[in-house]
Scaffold this active site. Structure first.
Site, mmCIF file in Angstrom:
data_model
loop_
_atom_site.group_PDB
_atom_site.id
_atom_site.type_symbol
_atom_site.label_atom_id
_atom_site.label_comp_id
_atom_site.label_asym_id
_atom_site.label_seq_id
_atom_site.Cartn_x
_atom_site.Cartn_y
_atom_site.Cartn_z
ATOM 1 C CB SER A 86 -0.916 0.008 1.228
ATOM 2 O OG SER A 86 -0.177 0.165 2.410
ATOM 3 C CB THR A 203 -2.163 5.448 3.628
ATOM 4 O OG1 THR A 203 -2.880 5.544 2.406
ATOM 5 C CG2 THR A 203 -1.415 6.747 3.886
ATOM 6 C CB THR A 221 -0.575 6.387 0.261
ATOM 7 O OG1 THR A 221 -1.455 5.304 -0.029
ATOM 8 C CG2 THR A 221 -0.956 7.563 -0.620
ATOM 9 N NE ARG A 231 -7.727 8.302 -5.503
ATOM 10 C CZ ARG A 231 -7.328 7.953 -4.290
ATOM 11 N NH1 ARG A 231 -6.059 7.664 -4.067
ATOM 12 N NH2 ARG A 231 -8.178 7.893 -3.305
ATOM 13 C CB VAL A 232 -4.241 13.459 -6.434
ATOM 14 C CG1 VAL A 232 -3.651 13.948 -5.124
ATOM 15 C CG2 VAL A 232 -3.235 13.626 -7.571
ATOM 16 N N GLY A 233 -5.117 11.155 -4.100
ATOM 17 C CA GLY A 233 -5.944 10.920 -2.914
ATOM 18 C C GLY A 233 -5.763 12.023 -1.880
ATOM 19 C CG ASP A 234 -6.687 10.904 2.114
ATOM 20 O OD1 ASP A 234 -6.206 10.033 1.352
ATOM 21 O OD2 ASP A 234 -6.963 10.671 3.305
ATOM 22 C CB THR A 254 -4.841 5.218 6.607
ATOM 23 O OG1 THR A 254 -5.528 4.660 7.732
ATOM 24 C CG2 THR A 254 -3.431 5.593 7.041
ATOM 25 N N GLY A 255 -7.223 5.476 4.541
ATOM 26 C CA GLY A 255 -8.551 5.011 4.136
ATOM 27 C C GLY A 255 -9.019 5.756 2.904
ATOM 28 N N GLY A 257 -9.622 8.060 0.405
ATOM 29 C CA GLY A 257 -9.180 9.442 0.295
ATOM 30 C C GLY A 257 -10.245 10.383 -0.199
HETATM 31 N N1 ASP Z 1 -5.907 7.406 1.706
HETATM 32 C C1 ASP Z 1 -5.314 6.729 0.598
HETATM 33 C C2 ASP Z 1 -5.847 7.300 -0.658
HETATM 34 O O1 ASP Z 1 -7.034 7.524 -0.765
HETATM 35 C C3 ASP Z 1 -5.554 5.268 0.548
HETATM 36 C C4 ASP Z 1 -5.658 4.548 1.847
HETATM 37 O O2 ASP Z 1 -5.186 4.996 2.853
HETATM 38 O O3 ASP Z 1 -6.243 3.469 1.888
HETATM 39 O O4 ASP Z 1 -5.076 7.474 -1.578
#
Ligand code: ASP
Length: 354
Positions: A86, A203, A221, A231-234, A254-255, A257
């Site tokens: 991850s 992450t 991450t 794609r850009v996450g959080d 984490t999770g 985004g």
């Molecule tokens: N937060 C991360 C994202 O959305 C992924 C994750 O933590 O599961 O890119």
């Protein structure tokens, strides 16, 4: 008298006040009290995959090192690890089979931040993010520009796709649909290990407080697996995947985004701690905010209106108090409190079965 260059002014100082102004108020009494209290570090907090990160970070903190060095050295262990699929090297790729990494860092004493997004071929995006913070006038570099910047600083390019992550990507592609031209090999049974990564995300976030009261944080991450290219996450977004205010505390996530990008949870959490909430309470309030907004999007909800995804938050305040919360039970996070390094249960919003 200290002389400040234009660059010093731009990169430090002004940010902390700006954050409060953006929130439309000055730091509350709790923030002032926290700032005046004797520092309670060192403490290092990380997501559940970060027990080695908190151990490494604490070694650095206890030998008098800088908290940003500490958290980055901690997460570098996981970025370098091909078995953590991850983050960094071995992270699961995008839908084209290319690993794209996101990372951010934030340093409390100067209220400065740096980040990279959709960075290819560099296994330690956290270190590149730090250089964006320290060696540019910018906060966030993306894609080709981020790679060019990393090259300029001598980072070695390498293929981040391991055999295991390539096989996972291929298996997913071959089993996704009966209506395309990709078939899995006849008689092939997907090994359990690959099945379990067919759709995954993950992450590492690590935040720390040192004995001198300095806070720092990092989030890094490979993002959501099989995401669209670009794609850009959080994680690289300051205020979403990471936020640090040296007068109050630090938070990360984490999770999923997308849900965090729409609620700016890390900023909310630090802001709530500034209004006197405990780290755990602040994380729970962020979970409530995410859940409330998710109810507006039926495709993301189960039949009881709860989010169908996971999102976890981690927080540490200036007093050295820490906490974490997720939407659902079962999550754990890593804490080194200066004496003991262990995984702890996270608080959660939804009780099992309700
Ligand atoms: N937060 C991360 C994202 O959305 C992924 C994750 O933590 O599961 O890119």
């Amino acid at each position: 008298m200290t002389q400040y260059s234009r660059r010093d002014f731009l990169k430090t100082g002004a940010g902390a006040g700006a954050a409060f102004l953006a929130a439309g108020r000055l730091p509350g009494p709790a923030a002032r009290e926290a700032a005046a209290a004797p520092p309670a570090g060192p403490v290092a907090v990380s997501s559940g995959n970060g027990i080695r990160a908190t151990a490494r970070a604490m070694e650095i903190l206890q030998s008098g090192g800088d908290p940003l060095d500490a958290v980055i050295a901690g997460v570098n262990i996981v970025e370098d690890d091909p078995n953590d699929m991850s983050v960094g090297y071995g992270g699961l790729p995008n839908e084209d089979g290319v690993v794209e990494l996101d990372a951010s860092v934030m340093y409390g004493p100067t209220h400065s931040a740096g980040a990279v997004a959709a960075l290819r071929n560099i296994k330690n995006p956290s270190r590149v993010a730090r250089l964006v913070m320290e060696r540019t006038d910018h906060v966030l570099l993306v894609g080709e520009g981020a790679l060019k910047f990393a090259r300029a600083h001598g980072f070695k390019e390498e293929d981040l796709l391991t055999e295991k992550s390539r096989e996972a990507w291929l298996l997913r592609k071959e089993t996704l649909s009966d209506g395309d031209f990709w078939f899995p090999p006849r008689n092939r049974t997907a090994p359990e290990a690959l099945r379990s990564v067919l759709m995954t995300h993950g992450t590492i976030n690590c935040i720390a407080l040192d004995a001198a009261g300095r806070l720092a944080g990092v989030t890094t991450t490979s993002g959501m697996s099989w995401k669209l290219a670009g794609r850009v996450g959080d994680s690289p977004i300051i205020g979403a995947g990471l936020y640090v205010d040296n007068e109050i505390g630090a938070a990360g996530s984490t999770g999923r985004g997308e849900a965090n990008l729409q609620t700016c949870a890390s900023f909310r959490i630090v802001d709530a701690m500034g209004r006197g909430r405990s780290p755990e309470q602040a994380c729970l309030e962020a979970c409530q905010a995410v859940a409330a907004k998710t109810r507006l999007v039926p495709r993301l909800c189960d039949d009881q209106g709860r989010p169908k995804f996971g999102l976890d938050f981690y927080a540490l305040n200036k007093k050295g108090e820490f906490g974490a919360a997720g939407l659902f039970p079962g999550g754990r996070y890593a804490v080194h409190d200066g004496t003991e390094n262990k995984l702890r249960e996270m608080a959660y919003l939804y009780k099992p079965g309700r």
